[in-house]
Scaffold this motif. Sequence first.
Motif, PDB file in Angstrom:
ATOM      1  N   THR A  59       0.816  -1.368   0.030  1.00  0.00           N
ATOM      2  CA  THR A  59       0.079  -0.028  -0.038  1.00  0.00           C
ATOM      3  C   THR A  59       0.845   1.108  -0.140  1.00  0.00           C
ATOM      4  N   LEU A  60       1.857   1.088   0.836  1.00  0.00           N
ATOM      5  CA  LEU A  60       2.980   2.533   0.791  1.00  0.00           C
ATOM      6  C   LEU A  60       3.488   2.628  -0.447  1.00  0.00           C
ATOM      7  N   ALA A  61       3.900   1.629  -1.295  1.00  0.00           N
ATOM      8  CA  ALA A  61       4.508   1.635  -2.594  1.00  0.00           C
ATOM      9  C   ALA A  61       3.333   2.509  -3.340  1.00  0.00           C
ATOM     10  N   ARG A  62       2.059   1.917  -3.255  1.00  0.00           N
ATOM     11  CA  ARG A  62       1.051   2.788  -4.417  1.00  0.00           C
ATOM     12  C   ARG A  62       0.925   3.954  -4.015  1.00  0.00           C
ATOM     13  N   ASP A  63       1.075   4.369  -2.671  1.00  0.00           N
ATOM     14  CA  ASP A  63       0.944   5.955  -2.222  1.00  0.00           C
ATOM     15  C   ASP A  63       2.064   6.640  -2.624  1.00  0.00           C
ATOM     16  N   LEU A  64       3.281   6.058  -2.731  1.00  0.00           N
ATOM     17  CA  LEU A  64       4.465   6.599  -3.397  1.00  0.00           C
ATOM     18  C   LEU A  64       4.326   6.683  -4.691  1.00  0.00           C
ATOM     19  N   ARG A  65       3.892   5.710  -5.645  1.00  0.00           N
ATOM     20  CA  ARG A  65       3.861   5.891  -6.903  1.00  0.00           C
ATOM     21  C   ARG A  65       2.792   6.910  -7.390  1.00  0.00           C
ATOM     22  N   LEU A  66       1.517   7.161  -6.499  1.00  0.00           N
ATOM     23  CA  LEU A  66       0.726   8.316  -6.791  1.00  0.00           C
ATOM     24  C   LEU A  66       1.391   9.615  -6.586  1.00  0.00           C
ATOM     25  N   LEU A  67       2.005   9.465  -5.539  1.00  0.00           N
ATOM     26  CA  LEU A  67       2.603  10.891  -5.053  1.00  0.00           C
ATOM     27  C   LEU A  67       3.683  11.320  -6.220  1.00  0.00           C
ATOM     28  N   VAL A  68       4.504  10.312  -6.903  1.00  0.00           N
ATOM     29  CA  VAL A  68       5.196  10.610  -7.658  1.00  0.00           C
ATOM     30  C   VAL A  68       4.563  11.113  -9.116  1.00  0.00           C
ATOM     31  N   ARG A  69       3.391  10.675  -9.365  1.00  0.00           N
ATOM     32  CA  ARG A  69       2.606  10.955 -10.486  1.00  0.00           C
ATOM     33  C   ARG A  69       1.955  12.486 -10.255  1.00  0.00           C
TER      34      ARG A  69
END
Length: 154
Positions: A59-69
Amino acid sequence: MKHLLLALMLAVLPLSPALAVQPDEVLDDPVLEERARELSRGLRCLVCRNESIDDSNATLARDLRLLVRERLVAGDSDDEVIDYVVDRYGEYVLLQPRATGANWLLWAAGPIMLILGAGIAIVYLRRREAAPEPVETAALSDEEKARLNDILDK
């Protein structure tokens, strides 16, 4: 049947990391999406440790991917996005830490220890070569052997 299943698994295995990025995360602009994927490959998942956020299903990786985008859509450059994430999560989030500041000591520690160990080994071997040969002791005389036998028999 086993061979077919094995072949199918081997064919799908290389595609599994790509499944970490969910379809709702993908940006409409292919150029921005490619930049996001490239940046995501260089950021560590803080849950999975040595796995990039691009490959992780956490979940944290997903949050970081969204943050990058989000940052890319906002107009940030690649360096600004990385700096933003590092400011927020620390330099540990980088899969390839920067070789600056205190990190130079960590980057240099391995080669320094190798050189130090080689130096110690060379000094040890040279001293060992220079050491005098052990002196052979003379055999006991008959009188000394008799005296020794008298002492041991008592």
